[in-house]
Scaffold this active site. Structure first.
Site, short mmCIF file in Angstrom:
data_model
loop_
_atom_site.label_atom_id
_atom_site.label_comp_id
_atom_site.label_asym_id
_atom_site.label_seq_id
_atom_site.Cartn_x
_atom_site.Cartn_y
_atom_site.Cartn_z
N SER A 1 0.82 -1.21 0.00
CA SER A 1 0.00 0.00 0.00
C SER A 1 0.86 1.27 0.00
O SER A 1 1.53 1.55 -0.99
CB SER A 1 -0.94 -0.04 1.21
OG SER A 1 -1.90 0.97 1.17
N ASP B 1 9.80 4.57 -10.48
CA ASP B 1 9.27 5.07 -11.77
C ASP B 1 9.98 6.32 -12.25
O ASP B 1 10.16 6.52 -13.45
CB ASP B 1 7.78 5.36 -11.64
CG ASP B 1 6.93 4.10 -11.66
OD1 ASP B 1 7.47 3.02 -11.33
OD2 ASP B 1 5.73 4.19 -11.97
N LYS C 1 -0.66 -4.20 -3.28
CA LYS C 1 -1.95 -3.59 -2.91
C LYS C 1 -2.03 -2.20 -3.53
O LYS C 1 -1.34 -1.28 -3.11
CB LYS C 1 -2.11 -3.49 -1.40
CG LYS C 1 -3.42 -2.83 -0.96
CD LYS C 1 -3.52 -2.72 0.55
CE LYS C 1 -4.83 -2.06 0.98
NZ LYS C 1 -4.91 -0.64 0.62
#
Length: 628
Positions: free
Chosen positions: A356, A367, A381
């Site tokens: 999460s 990224d 999640k």
């Protein structure tokens, strides 16, 4: 007035009341406040789900599942439901919330009138769980007492054994031991099933029963029996309840003269403030680069994940986005200012217990090619929940959106095969994390292939695959036996009882010297051996396979001597905890049991020159990188 005129109205009223009674509706029931609250609660839940759930909702399915949940929870096993409002096989056409409520009210009142011994509040809770069970594993019902406890975990303190748990198919499943709590100290792990409490089966417990049995006054004991997947024998633990530490930064310290280390155990209301305080302290000590440890961090507040992520980027950097069928829950989040660590090299440590909010932070770092991610594939999640309070102070947590990392990838793993398969998916992964990553990448469809900012391959659909995969240090049977029998804790307690004054006189003001130079003397090692024997360890002359039978561990002398240094190192860390506190436990543990951290410390050239790594992994040239 004629007798006929007098009797007719009364007869009409009587006939109406008779019809109502025969239909199972009683005017007294309707006026009962608890029944009104129960029915209001049911309507609240359906309305919250329909108005806020991130995906499409089917009122027929929600209603039918709630009815099945209620019927399964009815205690009277002789009850015949065919042809009654409880008939789960009957065809119903639910067109709107009013239809759903009216049908449920009819079923509710039928039970309340004809089966007065049933606990109607419990039946409504069962119907709500049935309804939410049609959604996703993270949309859940939270009982009033549990709501208070969850609030305590994020903002206060409580006393208990220190675990986060879910009930999966009637079995208490440890989601994660709370860092530093009694269960964590004993080695209780994510995925463990608690099958008995104080020699009584715990299968079939609801959340409140679990809390009632496991929470309690500091210093009291509770016995639990645990089944761990992959282990043929159940394990017995005696857990001493304690104050559960609720700070979210486990520790911060310098790994060397320029590398800071911060371990975050979850994202609560105070996490960002704690983090900034830790960073400032480390900067004062000369920190020029940082290791961010997110291992076994199950997540928490989205706002705190965003606030932490923001510290690693310049203003205007995309951090995360959320998408829902409700436009008010759609968002794209960019850093609003220059972060205090925007120019500092970073390595983030993750594992299968990182979920999460932890995946939001590590996903943004990966990224945006901001730093290296090291460890094992994360939990997976990618859903965001919002909590709604109900009429009786209970709550439901409803998934309102999916979140996406800056590249646009959803890291949520599939949950189509039910809650049990979803939770235990991590136990089915390949034991070797490199093999797990290879297998995962091979089965990811092309639609879930993404690129980092500068062109490296990354993948969606099942957690975050680290840039550098590292196998965790394995735990031996000897080590596990020591922890499960609290030998490390008891040994250190006895050691300090005998030697505390001398020890503190020498080391208490010299923790760094303790880390570097303290070793157990021969007498202490002999005492440890005897304590292990007292707990059921049997030494054999010849090397045979280590065996565990009940409370007995059988191990050869040679194997014991080979594994003993790890046990002694753990006891050294326990000694640090009992003398200096939990924040000083982790540096000693990291000195001896941290393959990921050891590997990370060899990777700073790559982390500080990530452009070179990008060129190697993508075949890009510097000019190509500048165009991205």
């Amino acid at each position: 007035m004629s007798v006929k005129k007098f009797i007719a109205p009364q007869l009409a009223v009587l006939l109406i009341l008779s019809a109502v009674w025969l239909a199972g509706v009683d005017s007294v029931i309707v006026k009962n406040d608890s029944h009104q609250d129960n029915l209001h609660k049911y309507l609240q839940v359906q309305r919250r789900v329909v108005d806020n759930y991130f995906g499409e909702t089917d009122l027929n399915k929600l209603y039918q599942s709630s009815l099945v949940g209620m019927v399964k929870a009815i205690q009277d096993t002789t009850l015949s439901i065919a042809g009654t409002p409880l008939d789960t096989t009957a065809t119903t056409d639910i067109g709107n919330l009013r239809d759903s409520y009216n049908h449920f009210e009819e079923a509710y009142l039928y039970v309340a009138n004809n089966h007065p011994d049933e606990n109607m509040s419990s039946l409504v809770e069962a119907s709500i769980r049935g309804m939410l069970g049609t959604l996703d594993p993270h949309s859940v019902y939270i009982e009033p007492e549990e709501s208070e406890q969850i609030q305590e975990q994020f903002e206060g303190k409580f006393q208990g054994i220190g675990i986060q748990f879910n009930i999966i198919q009637d079995t208490i499943t440890v989601v994660t031991p709370i860092s530093g709590g009694p269960s964590d100290q004993l080695g209780i792990m994510s995925g463990d099933r608690i099958v008995a409490i104080d020699d009584t089966s715990a299968v079939g417990y609801n959340n409140q029963q679990v809390v009632n049995r496991l929470r309690g006054e500091k210093g009291t004991e509770v016995d639990v029996t645990i089944h761990r997947p992959g282990n043929p024998k159940n394990m017995d633990f005696t857990i001493v309840r304690d104050d559960i530490p609720l700070t979210t930064i486990d520790t911060e310290y310098m790994l060397d003269d320029k590398t800071g280390y911060v371990k975050i155990n979850r994202f609560a209301a105070t996490t960002h403030d704690e983090f900034i305080e830790s960073v400032e302290e480390l900067k004062d000590k000369g920190m020029q680069r940082i290791v961010l440890d997110l291992r076994n961090n199950p997540g928490g507040y989205l706002s705190q994940a965003i606030a932490i992520s923001e510290e690693f980027f310049p203003r205007g950097t995309k951090l995360v986005s959320t998408k829902s069928r409700h436009s008010r829950f759609n968002s794209e989040v960019y850093s609003r200012r220059n972060g205090v660590l925007k120019d500092m090299p970073v390595i983030a440590l993750v594992n299968e217990g990182s979920a999460s909010a932890s995946e939001i932070v590590s996903g943004a770092i990966q990224d945006q090619d901001r730093g290296l991610i090291v460890g094992q594939r994360t939990f997976g999640k990618g859903l965001v929940q919002q909590q709604y309070e109900l009429v009786d102070n209970s709550n439901i947590r409803v998934t309102i959106s999916r979140y996406y990392t800056p590249s646009g990838r959803l890291i949520q793993k599939p949950f189509d095969n039910g809650a049990e398969e979803y939770v235990y998916e991590i136990s089915h992964r390949a034991e070797n994390p490199t093999m797990d990553a290879v297998q995962f990448k091979e089965q990811v469809p092309d639609s879930l292939h993404y690129k980092t900012k500068n062109g490296r391959d990354i993948f969606g659909g099942g957690g975050i695959v680290p840039d550098i995969i590292v196998q965790s240090d394995s735990v031996s049977y000897l080590y596990g036996f020591m922890l499960s029998n609290r030998v490390d804790f008891n040994f250190v307690r006895d050691y300090l009882d005998k030697n505390g004054d001398d020890f503190r006189a020498k080391w208490e003001d010299n923790y760094d010297g303790f880390r570097e130079n303290f070793t157990w003397n021969e007498q202490a090692e002999d005492d440890f051996l005897q304590m292990m024997k007292d707990e059921g360890m049997v030494l054999t002359a010849e090397s045979e396979e280590i065996s565990v039978e009940g409370d007995t561990l059988q191990i050869s002398v040679d194997e014991f001597n080979e594994l003993k240094p790890n046990a002694l190192a753990r006891m050294k860390a326990e000694l640090a905890r009992q003398v200096w506190g939990m924040e000083n436990f982790y540096p000693v543990i990291n000195d001896h049991f941290n393959a990921e951290l050891r590997e990370a410390m060899t990777l700073w050239d790559a982390a500080e020159n990530l452009e070179t790594l990008v060129q190697i992994t993508t075949g890009s040239t510097s000019s190509n990188l500048n165009q991205n």
